[in-house]
Design a protein around this motif. Structure first.
Motif, PDB file in Angstrom:
ATOM      1  N   LYS A   1      14.463  22.995 -15.893  1.00  0.00           N
ATOM      2  CA  LYS A   1      13.332  22.301 -15.970  1.00  0.00           C
ATOM      3  C   LYS A   1      12.952  22.685 -17.422  1.00  0.00           C
ATOM      4  CE  LYS A   1       8.770  21.230 -14.067  1.00  0.00           C
ATOM      5  NZ  LYS A   1       7.999  21.526 -12.929  1.00  0.00           N
ATOM      6  N   ILE A   2      13.001  23.840 -18.117  1.00  0.00           N
ATOM      7  CA  ILE A   2      12.600  23.954 -19.468  1.00  0.00           C
ATOM      8  C   ILE A   2      13.261  23.078 -20.666  1.00  0.00           C
ATOM      9  CG2 ILE A   2      12.285  25.779 -21.175  1.00  0.00           C
ATOM     10  CD1 ILE A   2      11.810  27.537 -18.958  1.00  0.00           C
ATOM     11  N   TRP A   3      14.794  22.970 -20.247  1.00  0.00           N
ATOM     12  CA  TRP A   3      15.596  22.313 -21.055  1.00  0.00           C
ATOM     13  C   TRP A   3      15.305  20.764 -20.876  1.00  0.00           C
ATOM     14  CZ3 TRP A   3      17.905  23.669 -25.200  1.00  0.00           C
ATOM     15  CH2 TRP A   3      18.577  24.784 -25.522  1.00  0.00           C
ATOM     16  N   ASP A   4      14.897  20.245 -19.584  1.00  0.00           N
ATOM     17  CA  ASP A   4      14.832  18.909 -19.585  1.00  0.00           C
ATOM     18  C   ASP A   4      13.337  18.592 -20.637  1.00  0.00           C
ATOM     19  OD1 ASP A   4      16.862  18.630 -18.152  1.00  0.00           O
ATOM     20  OD2 ASP A   4      15.859  18.770 -16.228  1.00  0.00           O
ATOM     21  N   TYR A   5      12.428  19.725 -20.301  1.00  0.00           N
ATOM     22  CA  TYR A   5      11.264  19.512 -21.233  1.00  0.00           C
ATOM     23  C   TYR A   5      11.433  19.514 -22.771  1.00  0.00           C
ATOM     24  CZ  TYR A   5       6.460  20.270 -23.088  1.00  0.00           C
ATOM     25  OH  TYR A   5       5.292  20.146 -23.372  1.00  0.00           O
ATOM     26  N   ILE A   6      12.366  20.360 -23.119  1.00  0.00           N
ATOM     27  CA  ILE A   6      12.686  20.520 -24.732  1.00  0.00           C
ATOM     28  C   ILE A   6      13.205  19.173 -25.218  1.00  0.00           C
ATOM     29  CG2 ILE A   6      14.269  21.576 -26.265  1.00  0.00           C
ATOM     30  CD1 ILE A   6      13.809  24.248 -24.646  1.00  0.00           C
ATOM     31  N   LYS A   7      14.301  18.610 -24.215  1.00  0.00           N
ATOM     32  CA  LYS A   7      15.045  17.620 -24.704  1.00  0.00           C
ATOM     33  C   LYS A   7      13.958  16.396 -24.713  1.00  0.00           C
ATOM     34  CE  LYS A   7      19.388  18.946 -23.223  1.00  0.00           C
ATOM     35  NZ  LYS A   7      20.541  18.914 -22.004  1.00  0.00           N
ATOM     36  N   ALA A   8      13.077  16.307 -23.805  1.00  0.00           N
ATOM     37  CA  ALA A   8      12.288  15.114 -23.843  1.00  0.00           C
ATOM     38  C   ALA A   8      11.119  15.103 -24.492  1.00  0.00           C
ATOM     39  CB  ALA A   8      11.483  15.182 -22.368  1.00  0.00           C
ATOM     40  N   ASN A   9      10.693  16.387 -25.207  1.00  0.00           N
ATOM     41  CA  ASN A   9       9.579  16.323 -26.122  1.00  0.00           C
ATOM     42  C   ASN A   9      10.225  16.793 -27.538  1.00  0.00           C
ATOM     43  OD1 ASN A   9       6.785  16.337 -24.734  1.00  0.00           O
ATOM     44  ND2 ASN A   9       8.505  17.513 -23.411  1.00  0.00           N
ATOM     45  N   ASN A  10      11.328  16.928 -27.830  1.00  0.00           N
ATOM     46  CA  ASN A  10      12.163  17.087 -28.996  1.00  0.00           C
ATOM     47  C   ASN A  10      11.701  18.473 -29.776  1.00  0.00           C
ATOM     48  OD1 ASN A  10      13.600  14.635 -29.352  1.00  0.00           O
ATOM     49  ND2 ASN A  10      11.673  13.483 -30.023  1.00  0.00           N
ATOM     50  N   CYS A  11      11.874  19.495 -28.951  1.00  0.00           N
ATOM     51  CA  CYS A  11      11.381  20.667 -29.292  1.00  0.00           C
ATOM     52  C   CYS A  11      12.557  21.824 -30.080  1.00  0.00           C
ATOM     53  CB  CYS A  11      10.845  21.305 -28.102  1.00  0.00           C
ATOM     54  SG  CYS A  11       9.291  20.856 -27.588  1.00  0.00           S
ATOM     55  N   LYS A  12      13.665  21.023 -30.037  1.00  0.00           N
ATOM     56  CA  LYS A  12      14.883  21.528 -31.004  1.00  0.00           C
ATOM     57  C   LYS A  12      14.557  21.508 -32.485  1.00  0.00           C
ATOM     58  CE  LYS A  12      18.527  20.836 -27.686  1.00  0.00           C
ATOM     59  NZ  LYS A  12      19.930  20.403 -27.532  1.00  0.00           N
ATOM     60  N   ASP A  13      15.101  22.694 -32.989  1.00  0.00           N
ATOM     61  CA  ASP A  13      15.194  22.672 -34.705  1.00  0.00           C
ATOM     62  C   ASP A  13      16.125  21.584 -35.082  1.00  0.00           C
ATOM     63  OD1 ASP A  13      14.985  23.342 -37.376  1.00  0.00           O
ATOM     64  OD2 ASP A  13      15.550  25.523 -36.945  1.00  0.00           O
ATOM     65  N   PRO A  14      15.671  20.575 -36.132  1.00  0.00           N
ATOM     66  CA  PRO A  14      16.429  19.656 -36.336  1.00  0.00           C
ATOM     67  C   PRO A  14      17.650  20.088 -37.365  1.00  0.00           C
ATOM     68  CG  PRO A  14      14.587  19.461 -37.650  1.00  0.00           C
ATOM     69  CD  PRO A  14      14.324  20.522 -36.433  1.00  0.00           C
ATOM     70  N   GLN A  15      17.477  21.162 -38.086  1.00  0.00           N
ATOM     71  CA  GLN A  15      18.589  21.605 -38.764  1.00  0.00           C
ATOM     72  C   GLN A  15      19.449  22.489 -38.052  1.00  0.00           C
ATOM     73  OE1 GLN A  15      16.535  23.904 -41.845  1.00  0.00           O
ATOM     74  NE2 GLN A  15      15.931  22.215 -42.990  1.00  0.00           N
ATOM     75  N   ASP A  16      19.132  23.191 -36.779  1.00  0.00           N
ATOM     76  CA  ASP A  16      20.024  24.034 -36.008  1.00  0.00           C
ATOM     77  C   ASP A  16      19.494  23.903 -34.620  1.00  0.00           C
ATOM     78  OD1 ASP A  16      21.546  25.775 -34.546  1.00  0.00           O
ATOM     79  OD2 ASP A  16      21.052  27.366 -35.930  1.00  0.00           O
ATOM     80  N   GLY A  17      20.312  22.730 -33.765  1.00  0.00           N
ATOM     81  CA  GLY A  17      19.905  22.531 -32.518  1.00  0.00           C
ATOM     82  C   GLY A  17      19.835  23.710 -31.469  1.00  0.00           C
ATOM     83  N   ARG A  18      20.538  24.728 -31.865  1.00  0.00           N
ATOM     84  CA  ARG A  18      20.589  25.958 -31.005  1.00  0.00           C
ATOM     85  C   ARG A  18      19.098  26.747 -30.950  1.00  0.00           C
ATOM     86  NH1 ARG A  18      25.262  29.026 -33.706  1.00  0.00           N
ATOM     87  NH2 ARG A  18      24.278  28.445 -35.473  1.00  0.00           N
TER      88      ARG A  18
END
Length: 240
Positions: free
Chosen positions: A167-184
């Motif tokens: 559920k947390i990863w679904d939220y991260i992908k839906a709200n673009n909470c990843k670092d654009p320079q490093d997706g990890r």
């Protein structure tokens, strides 16, 4: 010239060289060359040297076939037969020895196998599970208690660890909470910031979530106390 109808080739050559030396028929400049006089001219052709003398003699010498004995081939055949018979006997004895050794080895190996104790069978994981001796591990699929503030995010008091992470990863992908320079790497917003503290990434996120997840403690069943009460009741004496 030789004075006989039959004589060895070596004797013929010796007689020729004796004649050449007594009559000084060797070339004084090159003694390998021979000067032909009237007698030698009947036998040889010029030029004559010590190297081609035997070749020219072959025209005047023939081998006598009558001296070849027929007994020698028979003797050789008999020797060959005797040798083949002896080799056959040796092979037979060697084969017998090898067979005897092979039989002895087989007998000794059979005895050693009989002496060895049978190995105990290993009980596999399936057998242990059937006996009930091995407990099942919950891992990420076991249900755990969810604590605040993660409980308000999940909307439930109990869930499995895999469900929480999904559920947390679904939220991260839906709200673009990843670092654009490093997706990890994860950039927490106001919602994720309640239970995730930066720096946070896909490797240490589970470690941060562990403080909001607890094992559910099972309540003890009151069967033992009831059994003890029943046993006490049965032990009371009956009064009139």
């Amino acid at each position: 010239f030789g004075g006989a109808h039959e004589m060895p080739r070596t004797q013929v050559v010796k007689a020729l060289w004796d004649y050449i030396k007594t009559n000084n028929l060797q070339n004084p400049k090159d003694r390998r060359k021979i000067i032909l006089d009237e007698e030698l001219g009947k036998l040889f052709k010029a030029p004559l040297t010590m190297f081609n003398m035997n070749k020219q003699l072959s025209r005047h010498c023939k081998t006598d076939d009558r001296r070849k004995s027929t007994a020698k081939p028979a003797v050789k055949k008999e020797k060959k037969k005797a040798g083949s018979a002896g080799s056959a006997k040796k092979k037979a004895t060697n084969n017998g020895k090898l067979k005897a050794k092979g039989g002895a080895k087989k007998a000794s190996s059979a005895k050693s196998k009989a002496k060895t104790k049978p190995k105990k069978k290993k009980v596999g994981a399936a057998g242990a599970a059937a006996d009930g001796s091995k407990k099942r591990g919950g891992g990420g699929f076991g249900t755990v208690a969810v604590l605040e503030p993660l409980r308000s995010f999940m909307g439930t008091n109990e869930a499995s660890r895999t469900e929480v992470v999904k559920k947390i990863w679904d939220y991260i992908k839906a709200n673009n909470c990843k670092d654009p320079q490093d997706g990890r790497n994860i950039v927490p917003d106001s919602t994720l910031g309640k239970f995730l503290t930066p720096p946070v990434n896909m490797f240490n996120m589970n470690k941060q979530l562990s403080q909001y997840l607890e094992k559910i403690q099972k309540s003890k069943s009151p069967t033992k106390s009831l059994c003890s009460q029943d046993s006490a009741a049965t032990s009371l004496p009956v009064t009139n």
